[in-house]
Write an enzyme that holds these catalytic residues in place. Sequence first.
Site, PDB file in Angstrom:
ATOM      1  CD  GLN A   1      -3.021  -0.958   2.221  1.00 33.73           C
ATOM      2  OE1 GLN A   1      -2.797  -1.531   3.287  1.00 33.73           O
ATOM      3  NE2 GLN A   1      -4.089  -0.210   2.013  1.00 33.73           N
TER       4      GLN A   1
ATOM      5  CB  CYS B   1      -9.273  -0.767   1.786  1.00 30.12           C
ATOM      6  SG  CYS B   1      -7.601  -1.126   1.199  1.00 30.12           S
ATOM      7  CG  LEU B   2      -5.676   3.230   4.940  1.00 29.52           C
ATOM      8  CD1 LEU B   2      -4.337   3.507   5.600  1.00 29.52           C
ATOM      9  CD2 LEU B   2      -6.721   4.252   5.382  1.00 29.52           C
TER      10      LEU B   2
ATOM     11  CG  HIS C   1      -8.219  -5.341   5.345  1.00 32.54           C
ATOM     12  ND1 HIS C   1      -9.394  -4.850   4.810  1.00 32.54           N
ATOM     13  CD2 HIS C   1      -7.226  -4.557   4.844  1.00 32.54           C
ATOM     14  CE1 HIS C   1      -9.118  -3.824   4.009  1.00 32.54           C
ATOM     15  NE2 HIS C   1      -7.808  -3.629   4.021  1.00 32.54           N
ATOM     16  CD  GLU C   2      -3.893  -4.055   6.697  1.00 32.84           C
ATOM     17  OE1 GLU C   2      -3.145  -3.943   5.692  1.00 32.84           O
ATOM     18  OE2 GLU C   2      -4.828  -3.279   6.915  1.00 32.84           O
TER      19      GLU C   2
ATOM     20  CG  HIS D   1      -3.754  -5.152   1.478  1.00 33.53           C
ATOM     21  ND1 HIS D   1      -4.151  -4.584   0.285  1.00 33.53           N
ATOM     22  CD2 HIS D   1      -4.454  -4.503   2.444  1.00 33.53           C
ATOM     23  CE1 HIS D   1      -5.052  -3.638   0.515  1.00 33.53           C
ATOM     24  NE2 HIS D   1      -5.257  -3.576   1.819  1.00 33.53           N
TER      25      HIS D   1
END
Length: 204
Positions: free
Chosen positions: A70, A116-117, A158-159, A162
């Site tokens: 990210q 989500c960023l 979630h992470e 990624h």
Amino acid sequence: MQGRPVDTYPALPPEAGRGSVRRVTVIGEEVLSRPCREVTEFGTPELSALIDDMFLTMYVADGAGLAANQVGVDLRLFVYDCPDDYGIRHVGHIINPVLDLPDPGSRRLIDDFEGCLSVPGAGMAVPRTDRAVARGFDKDGNPLVIEGLGYFARCLQHETDHLVGRTYLDRLSKRDRKDALRQMEDRREDVFAQRAIKAARLGQ
């Protein structure tokens, strides 16, 4: 902190005080859609600096977690500053995480709001298990076991997604995915403006 209880901890983690803000990647960028590489060198100044930058970037963007891809870095690493459902704050980083989830027979799925960023301004309900354990290493190569319940379990899942090239959009129906992307288009500029204001306050 890193899976160990502490009596007190500052609102802004020390890592963030040492870091610099990096640009957050946005859905559609290739680095978000491919599996990240394993970290093979521990204890380096470059790895420590990356973690510091990720903490500050996460804080400026009002996130609860942030994966290395990210910020455009293709490595299996994420940072977090996230509460669980009992109000306990969890702060740390984990490298090369492997996620353990409950067996299907004892698994409890919770539909809850998730953002989500890298999908700025959007949020949708996503089913996740209410418990998760991440096993990996800290920046010096020491083994870590991080257990999450409730919202923190959601963060760990979630992470980790990624790091294998998935975002929460990949867990949505086509209709909900379109809805999330529409939300992002409507709100992303406001989100970017708020991040810029917060970064300016910190002299970044």
